[in-house]
Write an enzyme that holds these catalytic residues in place. Sequence first.
Site, short mmCIF file in Angstrom:
data_model
loop_
_atom_site.label_atom_id
_atom_site.label_comp_id
_atom_site.label_asym_id
_atom_site.label_seq_id
_atom_site.Cartn_x
_atom_site.Cartn_y
_atom_site.Cartn_z
N THR A 188 42.18 43.88 45.94
CA THR A 188 40.95 43.44 46.59
C THR A 188 41.24 42.91 47.99
O THR A 188 42.19 42.16 48.16
CB THR A 188 40.32 42.30 45.76
OG1 THR A 188 39.94 42.80 44.50
CG2 THR A 188 39.12 41.69 46.44
N ARG A 216 32.13 48.32 34.22
CA ARG A 216 32.80 47.02 34.35
C ARG A 216 32.55 46.41 35.73
O ARG A 216 32.59 47.07 36.75
CB ARG A 216 34.31 47.22 34.14
CG ARG A 216 35.13 45.94 34.21
CD ARG A 216 35.83 45.77 35.53
NE ARG A 216 36.80 44.68 35.53
CZ ARG A 216 37.39 44.22 36.63
NH1 ARG A 216 37.13 44.76 37.80
NH2 ARG A 216 38.24 43.23 36.56
N GLY A 240 43.52 40.13 41.92
CA GLY A 240 44.22 40.23 40.65
C GLY A 240 43.25 40.50 39.51
O GLY A 240 42.15 41.01 39.74
N1 ASP Z 1 39.97 41.24 41.29
C1 ASP Z 1 39.63 42.63 41.28
C2 ASP Z 1 38.87 42.95 40.04
O1 ASP Z 1 39.19 42.42 38.99
C3 ASP Z 1 40.79 43.56 41.32
C4 ASP Z 1 41.87 43.29 42.27
O2 ASP Z 1 41.91 42.30 42.98
O3 ASP Z 1 42.74 44.14 42.32
O4 ASP Z 1 38.01 43.78 40.10
#
Ligand code: ASP
Length: 326
Positions: A188, A216, A240
């Site tokens: 992200t 989702r 994350g």
């Molecule tokens: N936090 C993001 C999510 O769960 C994914 C990521 O940061 O890679 O969609």
Amino acid sequence: MSNRRQFVLKSLIGALGLSSSAFSCESTPEADSDNKREFKGPVILTTWNHQETNAIALNVLKENGSVLDAVESAIRKVEADPNDSSVGYGGRPDREGVVSLDACIMNKAGEAGSVCFVRDIMHPITVARMVMEKTPHVILAGQGAKQFALENGMKARNLLTDASINSYKEWLKKSEYKTIINIENHDTIGLLAIDESQDMAGGCSTSGMAYKYHGRVGDSPIIGAGLYVDNEIGSATATGVGEMVLRTLGSFLVVELMRGGLDPYQACKEAVHRIVNKYDCKDTQVGYVALNKYGEAGAYSIHPGFIYTCSTPHKNEVLKSESYFK
Ligand code: ASP
């Protein structure tokens, strides 16, 4: 200057020049003779390695753009990059091969806009901003968000690239859903900004976890989870495994911990501890970055490997976050 604190960037690591630090950039916490911290000018703080992105944001500020414009313009650049496999165009699809995007934005007045599960629109951060500025709502989802984007002049387009199709085909061979720490399914872009007048804004944008269930929604479009900005206190954003951030309302927690007196590093660390104290995080990465009203920055993650970028008009540094597991 009895309370003067200095936080020095430590240990230059590797060719990228990564460094490990509780605080970053030149906007380090310092006090003047009245024990007031000195604010040293604009700071842009992003999850992961985003030196070019931060330079765009700083340039917008330099050209007298607003702090919100800086956030949006910089994130748009990442959304349009086909080589970024976790954001916008080129983002990895879900298990049905469909790319769906999440994004949110907050301004200095504490107003917020967000879109989730939006398809075929390259710039969800701009749609989020339009939700904030043109509607009485905070979140639009799915088909409604897309319709709103189209009605407001955005074009529909296929967000899959050859690379994302190929990696999806590869994934289909086993169809296993497994989170892998620090690879591109945790990327992200979360961006926090403070301008010369000490006004703050922030945004985040993602295609979410690669090969997620269709439908989702992660933490990134949920105000208080993936992002929170309180112009009186500071701001935080997360990357994350979004489910962990959602369960603990992580970014709001970080800002509230700063309100209670913690510095950004300590606040991120405590928010990570709230996760690891409750859940099994052996294979789960979460990273937070936070910026306070004085332009002080901090970060912390569950596992090593989380990096972040802190930029001022004088420095543009990729830093290594400290982590719970060593
Ligand atoms: N936090 C993001 C999510 O769960 C994914 C990521 O940061 O890679 O969609």
